[in-house]
Structure formats: structure tokens, C-alpha cells
Write a protein that holds these residues in place. Structure first.
Motif, mmCIF file in Angstrom:
data_model
loop_
_atom_site.group_PDB
_atom_site.id
_atom_site.type_symbol
_atom_site.label_atom_id
_atom_site.label_comp_id
_atom_site.label_asym_id
_atom_site.label_seq_id
_atom_site.Cartn_x
_atom_site.Cartn_y
_atom_site.Cartn_z
ATOM 1 N N ILE A 120 0.840 -1.203 0.000
ATOM 2 C CA ILE A 120 0.000 0.000 0.000
ATOM 3 C C ILE A 120 0.870 1.245 0.000
ATOM 4 O O ILE A 120 0.613 2.209 -0.721
ATOM 5 N N VAL A 125 -2.385 -0.251 -3.865
ATOM 6 C CA VAL A 125 -3.622 -0.497 -3.124
ATOM 7 C C VAL A 125 -4.479 -1.559 -3.816
ATOM 8 O O VAL A 125 -5.026 -2.463 -3.165
ATOM 9 N N LYS A 126 -4.607 -1.492 -5.142
ATOM 10 C CA LYS A 126 -5.419 -2.472 -5.857
ATOM 11 C C LYS A 126 -4.839 -3.879 -5.712
ATOM 12 O O LYS A 126 -5.572 -4.856 -5.534
ATOM 13 N N ASP A 129 -5.667 -5.129 -2.238
ATOM 14 C CA ASP A 129 -7.050 -5.585 -2.153
ATOM 15 C C ASP A 129 -7.216 -6.971 -2.773
ATOM 16 O O ASP A 129 -7.920 -7.833 -2.229
ATOM 17 N N ALA A 151 -6.350 -0.330 3.472
ATOM 18 C CA ALA A 151 -6.568 -0.367 2.025
ATOM 19 C C ALA A 151 -7.988 0.067 1.689
ATOM 20 O O ALA A 151 -8.222 0.809 0.720
ATOM 21 N N ALA A 152 -8.957 -0.378 2.494
ATOM 22 C CA ALA A 152 -10.346 -0.006 2.253
ATOM 23 C C ALA A 152 -10.561 1.491 2.451
ATOM 24 O O ALA A 152 -11.232 2.154 1.650
ATOM 25 N N SER A 155 -9.114 3.446 -0.323
ATOM 26 C CA SER A 155 -9.887 3.240 -1.548
ATOM 27 C C SER A 155 -11.276 3.869 -1.456
ATOM 28 O O SER A 155 -12.121 3.627 -2.327
ATOM 29 N N ASN A 156 -11.512 4.637 -0.390
ATOM 30 C CA ASN A 156 -12.800 5.302 -0.171
ATOM 31 C C ASN A 156 -13.934 4.292 -0.006
ATOM 32 O O ASN A 156 -15.036 4.471 -0.541
ATOM 33 N N ASP A 157 -13.649 3.236 0.757
ATOM 34 C CA ASP A 157 -14.651 2.215 1.051
ATOM 35 C C ASP A 157 -14.700 1.998 2.570
ATOM 36 O O ASP A 157 -14.335 0.937 3.071
ATOM 37 N N GLY A 232 -5.087 5.978 6.646
ATOM 38 C CA GLY A 232 -6.389 5.835 6.027
ATOM 39 C C GLY A 232 -7.515 6.455 6.821
ATOM 40 O O GLY A 232 -8.450 7.029 6.249
ATOM 41 N N ALA A 257 -0.220 5.855 -2.129
ATOM 42 C CA ALA A 257 -1.483 5.139 -2.265
ATOM 43 C C ALA A 257 -2.516 5.954 -3.032
ATOM 44 O O ALA A 257 -3.301 5.404 -3.811
ATOM 45 N N LEU A 258 -2.535 7.274 -2.819
ATOM 46 C CA LEU A 258 -3.535 8.120 -3.464
ATOM 47 C C LEU A 258 -3.156 8.510 -4.891
ATOM 48 O O LEU A 258 -4.029 8.870 -5.690
#
Length: 448
Positions: A120, A125-126, A129, A151-152, A155-157, A232, A257-258
Motif C-alpha cells: 500500500i 492499493v489495488k 485488495d 486499504a479499504a 480506496s474510499n470504502d 487511512g 497510495a492516493l
């Protein structure tokens, strides 16, 4: 004695005598299946490094000849320290590879969590995941679960991060999960529980940044201050509060990550600058070798005179390094500049020549002798580690880890020229030619 009692006492003894005298009578009837022995064995422990983020081109034996001690030393550095673009690309590649860990390292869930955190932190990040989607038992492994939650969040989750926290069966009282739990309780509309959990978190380990962001969210208004991008949870809170993420300085891990490279390949920041020669260098820095070669072919004599001998030699060296073909006398020309130029240009040309030599570019007999006469090119890596790098040979996992160790110590500017040349040579010898070229191009751009 009655006949019935006599019969019941004699029959067992008679049967035992017959079995002793005629052992075949004890065998199974003809046609009956032979009894099958049942082997009992314990299940092998899962290998947490065997899941892949994507097909990296590296095989499942990547870590087969690597040292577990090297892996344990390097992974935490990759999770915490910023790297140069070439080192980032190498880190993402090896960390996303599905390969059984060396020794018993693959059975260590805490180390596996560090692997995900490092991935990450280098913009993967992908891939993180994808690996975590193939990893079971996160509720029993807090380090892996925390990496998954980060990671979530990045990833905006946030709902997935909250679900991971809710499912956790071990380590729920660690400060990370207490802070996340307060945030998740508020998202679910339970403000009372969120306030109590927030107070508990601040009592356990007071954090002013988390305090002002979460405090503003709990209050439903007020001034939360500037956005924070340390991790995060900071990112999630800052997003929820509508803060300007662009105005905050992210940690190296959050920045990577971003803003990962779209295709995972390294990109080097370089402004075009005046003249077509610098334009060719700039497009090559962005990964477009074909455009750089086209610009090089279109240069006029006036262009080359205006650019100067050093920049022309450097452009040819960059194209040779990026193509990996080593065509033309690119290295000889850099060696020549290392003798003819003065001051800083001489030092830069000498450093560039050593870097290109590490890639194995052709070198004439005369230029080889001249290269040997250069003063010591800067090197900072520990002698023992660089010796281990030289000895690693065709072990790609170990070579990559040792190269990344030196890169992590060097920081975002990358290794010193002398160390870089040895890293390039070792990567190429281990079959990591794409990464060797990336380190060479990065180094040559650094001496421009």
C-alpha cells in the motif's frame, strides 16, 4: 451341568483353538475388500505470501532462495520509508508477486500484514485488495486485518473497513481498532456509543489530530482545522468533513497510495526546459521512449551545438539505457565528457558513465581504461550489504530485497551513483532487466 451351559462354555474355547490351528479361517472371506489403513496428518499452515496481486512476470519461486532474515529486515522499511520512482516500481512488483515465503516466513501473519502495508505504501492499493480477497481468517489476524482496513479506507470504502473491525475476534482493544470503532459507530448513527468509544481512545493514547477531526464529526459542526493525511482513517475523516485534501501534506505511504502511476511503471518528474534535447529527455522521463528516439533523430546540427556536448552525451545514454540495447558509443561519449569537462559537469559525467556501465553498455578498450581512472564515485551503502548484493547472483528475490534496502536508506532521491551502478548490475544478473533499466534511467536523469 446342563447341555446348554456345557455348550456355551466349550464353544468359545473351540473357536479359539480352530483359529490357532487354521489361521486361514481368520482371513476375510474371498471377494471381501481388504481393510484400508487411514493415514492421519495435520494440514499445512497457510502461506500468506502465495496470493498474488496480479501477474508480475515473476514466478512462484521468487522467494525460494531468498533469506527470511533479509525479508524481515526490509519489509518494515518499505512500509515506512519513501522510495525513488524506480525503487517504488520494483517494490510493487515483488510485493505483488504470488510466491511462497522463504523458510517459515510465509506462515507469519504479522509479517504478511507488513507485506500488505508495504505494498500500500508503494502505491499498490489495488494489488493489496486483490491479495486480501484471497486471504482467509482475517478476523483472527489483526495485522492483516489492519492492512485490509487501511486499504479499504484509502480506496474510499469505509464500510468495508468497518466490517473488518466488527468481525475482528482478536486484538479488538488495540488503539487502531478503538479509534476506527468510534468512527464506524458514528457512521451507523450511534452517536452515544461513538462518543464513549472516542473518549476511551483518547484516554488510551491521546492524538490531537484524530481528536480535532473526530471531535468535529461527533459535534456535527465547528472548525475541524486542516485536513490530515497520515493514514487511512485521517483520509476518511478529512473526506467526510469536506476538507481540502490537496492542501495537506500526506505521509509518503498515503501519497503513494492516493497517486499511484496508472500502469505501475515509474515516472520521473522533469520539466521540458528549453530546446528539443531537453524535450526529448522530458518525454523519455515520462516513459515514452519512441517519442524520445523520434526527437533525437530530428535534431539538427544547430540543435546539438545549442544543447552542448554534455547534454547530447546524456541524451544518447538515456536512450541506450531505456532501450536496453546499448546501441552506439553512448558510454564512450560519457567517459569522454568525464575527462574533458570541468567542475560539476565532469563529476556528473563520471557518475553517469558508471551508472551506464552498470547496465552493461558497450565500452571500448580505451574508454575502459579511462573509466578506471575516474576518482571514487559516491557510494554510501554498507560494504557488507553491497558485498551480499554482488554475491546474490541469480536469486531475484534476494537481489530485489537488498536493492530495496539500500534504496530505502537513500530516500526518495534514490541510491548514490556508485551504489546504483552495483544495484543495476545485480538486477540485470538476476533477470530483473526492466527494473535495472529503470534504475539506470533514473540515475542518468539525476545527473543531468
Amino acid at each position: 451341568m446342563t447341555l446348554r451351559r456345557l455348550r456355551s462354555s466349550l464353544l468359545p474355547a473351540l473357536a479359539a483353538s480352530l483359529m490357532t490351528a487354521f489361521p486361514a479361517l481368520a482371513q476375510a472371506p474371498e471377494g471381501a475388500p481388504n481393510p484400508v489403513a487411514v493415514a492421519v496428518s495435520s494440514l499445512a499452515a497457510p502461506d500468506f505470501f502465495s496470493a498474488a496481486g496480479h501477474d508480475t512476470g515473476l514466478g512462484p519461486d521468487l522467494w525460494k532462495t531468498a533469506s527470511p532474515e533479509t525479508l524481515r529486515a526490509v519489509l518494515p522499511l518499505l512500509a515506512a520509508k519513501p522510495l525513488s520512482p524506480a525503487a517504488q516500481a520494483l517494490a510493487r512488483r515483488v510485493l505483488a508477486t504470488g510466491a511462497s515465503g522463504p523458510g517459515n516466513a510465509g506462515q507469519d501473519p504479522t509479517l504478511a500484514g507488513v507485506r500488505i502495508s508495504a505494498l500500500i505504501a508503494q502505491g499498490g492499493v489495488k494489488d493489496a485488495d486483490e491479495i486480501l480477497s484471497k486471504t482467509s481468517g482475517l478476523d483472527q489476524r489483526p495485522a492483516l486485518a489492519q492492512a485490509a482496513a487501511e486499504a479499504a479506507l484509502l480506496s474510499n470504502d469505509p464500510d468495508r473497513a468497518c466490517a473488518l473491525g466488527d468481525a475482528l475476534a482478536v486484538g479488538r482493544d488495540d488503539i487502531y481498532w478503538v479509534r476506527l470503532r468510534a468512527y464506524c459507530q458514528l457512521r451507523k448513527g450511534d452517536a452515544g456509543a461513538a462518543q464513549l468509544t472516542f473518549d476511551l481512545a483518547q484516554g488510551l493514547a491521546r492524538d490531537p489530530v484524530y481528536g480535532r477531526l473526530m471531535g468535529a464529526k461527533l459535534a456535527g459542526g465547528g472548525d475541524p482545522g486542516a485536513a490530515a493525511l497520515r493514514n487511512g482513517l485521517d483520509v476518511a475523516l478529512s473526506r467526510d468533513l469536506g476538507l481540502d485534501l490537496g492542501g495537506a501534506t500526506p505521509s509518503p505511504a498515503v501519497a503513494a497510495a492516493l497517486n499511484p502511476p496508472p500502469d505501475g511503471a515509474p515516472r520521473w518528474p522533469m520539466e521540458s526546459g528549453p530546446g528539443p534535447v531537453r524535450s526529448a529527455m522530458a518525454v523519455l522521463a515520462q516513459g515514452d521512449l519512441t517519442a524520445a528516439q523520434t526527437l533525437r533523430a530530428s535534431l539538427t546540427e544547430a540543435d546539438t551545438i545549442a544543447a552542448g556536448a554534455f547534454d547530447m552525451a546524456l541524451l544518447d545514454a538515456l536512450i541506450a539505457a531505456a532501450s536496453g540495447k546499448g546501441e552506439g558509443p553512448a558510454l564512450d561519449r560519457l567517459v569522454e565528457r568525464g575527462l574533458a569537462d570541468g567542475g560539476k559537469l565532469r563529476a556528473r559525467a563520471q557518475a553517469g558513465a558508471v551508472i551506464l556501465a552498470g547496465l552493461g553498455a558497450p565500452l571500448s578498450d580505451i574508454a575502459l581504461g579511462q573509466l578506471a581512472s575516474f576518482p571514487a564515485v559516491e557510494a554510501k551503502g554498507p560494504a557488507a550489504r553491497m558485498f551480499a548484493l554482488d554475491q546474490a547472483g541469480a536469486r531475484p528475490g534476494e537481489v530485489a530485497l537488498l536493492a530495496l534496502w539500500t534504496s530505502a536508506d537513500a530516500g526518495p532521491g534514490g541510491p548514490a551513483p556508485g551504489d546504483r551502478a552495483r544495484i543495476i548490475r545485480a538486477l540485470k544478473a538476476a533477470g530483473l532487466e526492466t527494473d535495472a533499466r529503470a534504475f539506470a534511467v533514473e540515475g542518468l536523469l539525476g545527473v543531468r
